[in-house]
Design a protein around this motif. Structure first.
Motif, PDB file in Angstrom:
ATOM      1  N   ASP A  87       0.825  -1.200   0.000  1.00  0.00           N
ATOM      2  CA  ASP A  87       0.000   0.000   0.000  1.00  0.00           C
ATOM      3  C   ASP A  87       0.865   1.258   0.000  1.00  0.00           C
ATOM      4  OD1 ASP A  87       0.910  -0.592   2.580  1.00  0.00           O
ATOM      5  OD2 ASP A  87      -0.771   0.450   3.541  1.00  0.00           O
ATOM      6  N   GLN A  88       2.007   1.228   0.697  1.00  0.00           N
ATOM      7  CA  GLN A  88       2.902   2.380   0.678  1.00  0.00           C
ATOM      8  C   GLN A  88       3.474   2.607  -0.713  1.00  0.00           C
ATOM      9  OE1 GLN A  88       5.991   2.480   3.637  1.00  0.00           O
ATOM     10  NE2 GLN A  88       4.600   2.006   5.330  1.00  0.00           N
ATOM     11  N   ASN A  89       3.910   1.527  -1.350  1.00  0.00           N
ATOM     12  CA  ASN A  89       4.481   1.671  -2.683  1.00  0.00           C
ATOM     13  C   ASN A  89       3.441   2.122  -3.706  1.00  0.00           C
ATOM     14  OD1 ASN A  89       7.091   1.041  -1.977  1.00  0.00           O
ATOM     15  ND2 ASN A  89       6.922  -1.134  -2.483  1.00  0.00           N
ATOM     16  N   GLU A  90       2.221   1.629  -3.564  1.00  0.00           N
ATOM     17  CA  GLU A  90       1.185   2.030  -4.521  1.00  0.00           C
ATOM     18  C   GLU A  90       0.914   3.533  -4.435  1.00  0.00           C
ATOM     19  OE1 GLU A  90      -0.236   0.316  -6.990  1.00  0.00           O
ATOM     20  OE2 GLU A  90       1.206  -1.234  -6.433  1.00  0.00           O
ATOM     21  N   HIS A  91       0.889   4.068  -3.220  1.00  0.00           N
ATOM     22  CA  HIS A  91       0.714   5.526  -3.069  1.00  0.00           C
ATOM     23  C   HIS A  91       1.880   6.275  -3.714  1.00  0.00           C
ATOM     24  CE1 HIS A  91      -2.912   5.632  -0.685  1.00  0.00           C
ATOM     25  NE2 HIS A  91      -2.407   4.843   0.262  1.00  0.00           N
ATOM     26  N   LEU A  92       3.082   5.764  -3.501  1.00  0.00           N
ATOM     27  CA  LEU A  92       4.253   6.412  -4.087  1.00  0.00           C
ATOM     28  C   LEU A  92       4.232   6.315  -5.604  1.00  0.00           C
ATOM     29  CD1 LEU A  92       6.925   7.864  -3.807  1.00  0.00           C
ATOM     30  CD2 LEU A  92       8.045   5.651  -3.396  1.00  0.00           C
ATOM     31  N   PHE A  93       3.836   5.171  -6.139  1.00  0.00           N
ATOM     32  CA  PHE A  93       3.743   5.024  -7.597  1.00  0.00           C
ATOM     33  C   PHE A  93       2.729   6.014  -8.179  1.00  0.00           C
ATOM     34  CE2 PHE A  93       5.054   0.320  -7.029  1.00  0.00           C
ATOM     35  CZ  PHE A  93       6.392   0.676  -7.087  1.00  0.00           C
ATOM     36  N   ASP A  94       1.594   6.176  -7.499  1.00  0.00           N
ATOM     37  CA  ASP A  94       0.598   7.147  -7.964  1.00  0.00           C
ATOM     38  C   ASP A  94       1.180   8.560  -7.986  1.00  0.00           C
ATOM     39  OD1 ASP A  94      -1.324   5.195  -8.289  1.00  0.00           O
ATOM     40  OD2 ASP A  94      -2.261   5.540  -6.326  1.00  0.00           O
ATOM     41  N   LEU A  95       1.944   8.893  -6.951  1.00  0.00           N
ATOM     42  CA  LEU A  95       2.553  10.229  -6.880  1.00  0.00           C
ATOM     43  C   LEU A  95       3.598  10.404  -7.978  1.00  0.00           C
ATOM     44  CD1 LEU A  95       2.813  12.924  -5.350  1.00  0.00           C
ATOM     45  CD2 LEU A  95       4.522  11.827  -3.881  1.00  0.00           C
ATOM     46  N   LEU A  96       4.370   9.357  -8.244  1.00  0.00           N
ATOM     47  CA  LEU A  96       5.373   9.427  -9.310  1.00  0.00           C
ATOM     48  C   LEU A  96       4.714   9.681 -10.663  1.00  0.00           C
ATOM     49  CD1 LEU A  96       7.773   6.488  -8.324  1.00  0.00           C
ATOM     50  CD2 LEU A  96       8.374   8.913  -8.480  1.00  0.00           C
ATOM     51  N   VAL A  97       3.633   8.965 -10.920  1.00  0.00           N
ATOM     52  CA  VAL A  97       2.913   9.161 -12.178  1.00  0.00           C
ATOM     53  C   VAL A  97       2.427  10.602 -12.293  1.00  0.00           C
ATOM     54  CG1 VAL A  97       0.825   8.547 -13.455  1.00  0.00           C
ATOM     55  CG2 VAL A  97       2.229   6.747 -12.406  1.00  0.00           C
ATOM     56  N   GLU A  98       1.839  11.103 -11.216  1.00  0.00           N
ATOM     57  CA  GLU A  98       1.317  12.470 -11.211  1.00  0.00           C
ATOM     58  C   GLU A  98       2.432  13.489 -11.453  1.00  0.00           C
ATOM     59  OE1 GLU A  98      -0.325  15.638  -7.878  1.00  0.00           O
ATOM     60  OE2 GLU A  98      -0.698  13.500  -7.568  1.00  0.00           O
ATOM     61  N   LYS A  99       3.549  13.355 -10.729  1.00  0.00           N
ATOM     62  CA  LYS A  99       4.616  14.342 -10.817  1.00  0.00           C
ATOM     63  C   LYS A  99       5.393  14.249 -12.133  1.00  0.00           C
ATOM     64  CE  LYS A  99       3.892  16.596  -7.111  1.00  0.00           C
ATOM     65  NZ  LYS A  99       3.445  18.015  -7.203  1.00  0.00           N
ATOM     66  N   LEU A 100       5.608  13.053 -12.629  1.00  0.00           N
ATOM     67  CA  LEU A 100       6.316  12.921 -13.899  1.00  0.00           C
ATOM     68  C   LEU A 100       5.543  13.592 -15.036  1.00  0.00           C
ATOM     69  CD1 LEU A 100       7.623   9.237 -13.653  1.00  0.00           C
ATOM     70  CD2 LEU A 100       9.044  11.279 -13.996  1.00  0.00           C
ATOM     71  N   ARG A 101       4.240  13.366 -15.065  1.00  0.00           N
ATOM     72  CA  ARG A 101       3.433  13.980 -16.108  1.00  0.00           C
ATOM     73  C   ARG A 101       3.322  15.495 -15.895  1.00  0.00           C
ATOM     74  NH1 ARG A 101       1.002  10.610 -19.560  1.00  0.00           N
ATOM     75  NH2 ARG A 101       0.992   8.377 -19.052  1.00  0.00           N
ATOM     76  N   GLU A 102       3.236  15.895 -14.624  1.00  0.00           N
ATOM     77  CA  GLU A 102       3.158  17.325 -14.310  1.00  0.00           C
ATOM     78  C   GLU A 102       4.436  18.042 -14.727  1.00  0.00           C
ATOM     79  OE1 GLU A 102       3.322  19.759 -10.190  1.00  0.00           O
ATOM     80  OE2 GLU A 102       1.668  18.305 -10.325  1.00  0.00           O
ATOM     81  N   PHE A 103       5.581  17.467 -14.396  1.00  0.00           N
ATOM     82  CA  PHE A 103       6.861  18.069 -14.783  1.00  0.00           C
ATOM     83  C   PHE A 103       6.985  18.127 -16.300  1.00  0.00           C
ATOM     84  CE2 PHE A 103       9.560  17.049 -10.759  1.00  0.00           C
ATOM     85  CZ  PHE A 103       8.813  17.979 -10.056  1.00  0.00           C
ATOM     86  N   ALA A 104       6.603  17.033 -16.959  1.00  0.00           N
ATOM     87  CA  ALA A 104       6.756  16.973 -18.412  1.00  0.00           C
ATOM     88  C   ALA A 104       5.925  18.036 -19.125  1.00  0.00           C
ATOM     89  CB  ALA A 104       6.378  15.587 -18.922  1.00  0.00           C
ATOM     90  N   ASP A 105       4.838  18.485 -18.504  1.00  0.00           N
ATOM     91  CA  ASP A 105       3.957  19.483 -19.113  1.00  0.00           C
ATOM     92  C   ASP A 105       4.191  20.896 -18.578  1.00  0.00           C
ATOM     93  OD1 ASP A 105       2.698  17.579 -20.684  1.00  0.00           O
ATOM     94  OD2 ASP A 105       1.160  17.142 -19.164  1.00  0.00           O
ATOM     95  N   ALA A 106       5.049  21.038 -17.564  1.00  0.00           N
ATOM     96  CA  ALA A 106       5.239  22.340 -16.922  1.00  0.00           C
ATOM     97  C   ALA A 106       5.916  23.325 -17.856  1.00  0.00           C
ATOM     98  CB  ALA A 106       6.062  22.177 -15.647  1.00  0.00           C
ATOM     99  N   ASP A 107       5.418  24.559 -17.878  1.00  0.00           N
ATOM    100  CA  ASP A 107       5.998  25.585 -18.749  1.00  0.00           C
ATOM    101  C   ASP A 107       7.465  25.830 -18.439  1.00  0.00           C
ATOM    102  OD1 ASP A 107       3.591  25.949 -20.040  1.00  0.00           O
ATOM    103  OD2 ASP A 107       2.960  27.630 -18.773  1.00  0.00           O
ATOM    104  N   VAL A 129       3.547   3.546 -14.205  1.00  0.00           N
ATOM    105  CA  VAL A 129       4.766   4.321 -13.947  1.00  0.00           C
ATOM    106  C   VAL A 129       5.662   4.312 -15.187  1.00  0.00           C
ATOM    107  CG1 VAL A 129       6.783   4.592 -12.477  1.00  0.00           C
ATOM    108  CG2 VAL A 129       4.632   3.772 -11.486  1.00  0.00           C
ATOM    109  N   GLN A 130       5.781   3.161 -15.823  1.00  0.00           N
ATOM    110  CA  GLN A 130       6.580   3.078 -17.040  1.00  0.00           C
ATOM    111  C   GLN A 130       6.023   4.004 -18.121  1.00  0.00           C
ATOM    112  OE1 GLN A 130       7.840  -0.859 -18.437  1.00  0.00           O
ATOM    113  NE2 GLN A 130       7.164  -1.741 -16.483  1.00  0.00           N
ATOM    114  N   ASP A 131       4.696   4.060 -18.234  1.00  0.00           N
ATOM    115  CA  ASP A 131       4.074   4.941 -19.221  1.00  0.00           C
ATOM    116  C   ASP A 131       4.384   6.408 -18.916  1.00  0.00           C
ATOM    117  OD1 ASP A 131       3.007   2.767 -20.494  1.00  0.00           O
ATOM    118  OD2 ASP A 131       1.021   2.945 -19.578  1.00  0.00           O
ATOM    119  N   ALA A 132       4.342   6.778 -17.637  1.00  0.00           N
ATOM    120  CA  ALA A 132       4.642   8.160 -17.250  1.00  0.00           C
ATOM    121  C   ALA A 132       6.103   8.489 -17.511  1.00  0.00           C
ATOM    122  CB  ALA A 132       4.305   8.375 -15.775  1.00  0.00           C
ATOM    123  N   VAL A 133       6.989   7.537 -17.263  1.00  0.00           N
ATOM    124  CA  VAL A 133       8.417   7.728 -17.547  1.00  0.00           C
ATOM    125  C   VAL A 133       8.627   7.965 -19.038  1.00  0.00           C
ATOM    126  CG1 VAL A 133      10.641   6.530 -17.663  1.00  0.00           C
ATOM    127  CG2 VAL A 133       9.304   6.470 -15.552  1.00  0.00           C
TER     128      VAL A 133
END
Length: 302
Positions: A87-107, A129-133
């Motif tokens: 459960d801890q890793n799943e929360h972290l994976f969700d955050l990684l997906v969110e932040k990777l996509r957010e960074f990739a789109d950030a101005d 996570v692989q897709d977000a990477v």
């Protein structure tokens, strides 16, 4: 009132540190330790600690840009982290997906030309996570203003063992001569490795070890290391500047050491040259004349 006083002291200390720093390391690597402990001490779930830590990461990116750092590597998820509760890793994976996509789109990422890269056995990560990477790497592949490496499913010892096995297999297959095994052959077999050796490693959270992080690129270049007690969510600009100052002090110390060694070598060589000349002078009268087909330096005239 206490917070205001602390903020005022930090502001003054920050100005003092900036005056003491002349430049910045080209490549900084960070072990972001203490997210879970930060959350636990505040009665929060571990996921909240990682969210607070992600905010610190964004601030560090700004500080790196301000100081002129060219590459930043973040130890985000190690191979050992797979042993944590799902459960801890799943929360972290969700955050990684969110932040990777957010960074990739950030101005600011596109304005500053930030290239995002993942290093590690990313095939071990969940598909999302692989897709977000892949998305982050594709969106920023053409940039060279700044490099942000995200170490995911990363283990330094496993990386070196994998490179050694690849070299051994290439030699066994006859595709590589053992005499040709060198630095470039090892580096070409590492995970999408950093572009340059690490100058400074920062670890937060109080532990004083580098935990299998970038052993080839850090230990090989004898990187400066800065350990500090604040948890990653608490890591401040003052802490960052203190780390840079540690790097500069280390560099200055190495320059002095190299200068002393060079001076000692010159003095030693000077003594040996004088002694050699004295010996040659004593032997000059006893040496036969060189053959006509040999130059004075002992090489064939042909």
């Amino acid at each position: 009132m206490r917070e205001w006083a602390r903020g005022a002291v930090d502001a003054v200390y920050e100005r003092v540190l900036r005056r003491e720093i002349d430049g910045a390391p080209a490549h900084v690597a960070v072990i972001q330790d203490g997210n879970r402990r930060y959350a636990r001490e505040r009665g929060q779930d571990a996921s909240r600690g990682h969210q607070h830590g992600a905010q610190t990461t964004e601030r560090v990116l700004d500080w790196c840009a301000e100081m002129g750092v060219e590459e930043l590597t973040l130890y985000t998820f190690s191979t050992e982290n797979f042993d944590r509760p799902d459960d801890q890793n799943e929360h972290l994976f969700d955050l990684l997906v969110e932040k990777l996509r957010e960074f990739a789109d950030a101005d600011r990422v596109h304005e500053q030309g930030v290239r995002i890269r993942a290093i590690g056995d990313t095939d071990l990560l969940p598909d999302r996570v692989q897709d977000a990477v892949d998305y982050a790497q594709r969106r920023t592949a053409g940039y060279d203003g700044f490099t942000l490496n995200i170490a995911l499913a990363y283990g330094g010892r496993a990386e070196l063992l994998g490179a050694a096995r690849d070299v051994a297999e290439a030699v066994d297959a006859g595709d590589l001569d053992p005499e040709d095994v060198g630095v470039s052959e090892i580096e070409s077999r590492l995970h999408a490795s950093p572009a340059r050796d690490v100058d400074l490693i920062i670890r937060t959270g109080g532990a004083e070890r580098t935990s299998n992080f970038l052993p080839w690129h850090a230990n090989g270049s004898e990187a400066a290391v800065f350990f500090c007690t604040p948890y990653w969510p608490e890591f401040s600009k003052v802490d960052f500047l203190r780390a840079v100052r540690t790097y500069e002090s280390r560099e200055a110390s190495w320059r002095r050491t190299r200068a002393k060694r060079a001076l000692a070598l010159v003095r030693s060589l000077g003594t040996e040259v004088k002694e050699a000349r004295r010996v040659l002078d004593r032997l000059k009268g006893t040496l036969p004349d060189p053959p006509e087909d040999v130059d004075g330096d002992g090489r064939s005239a042909d």
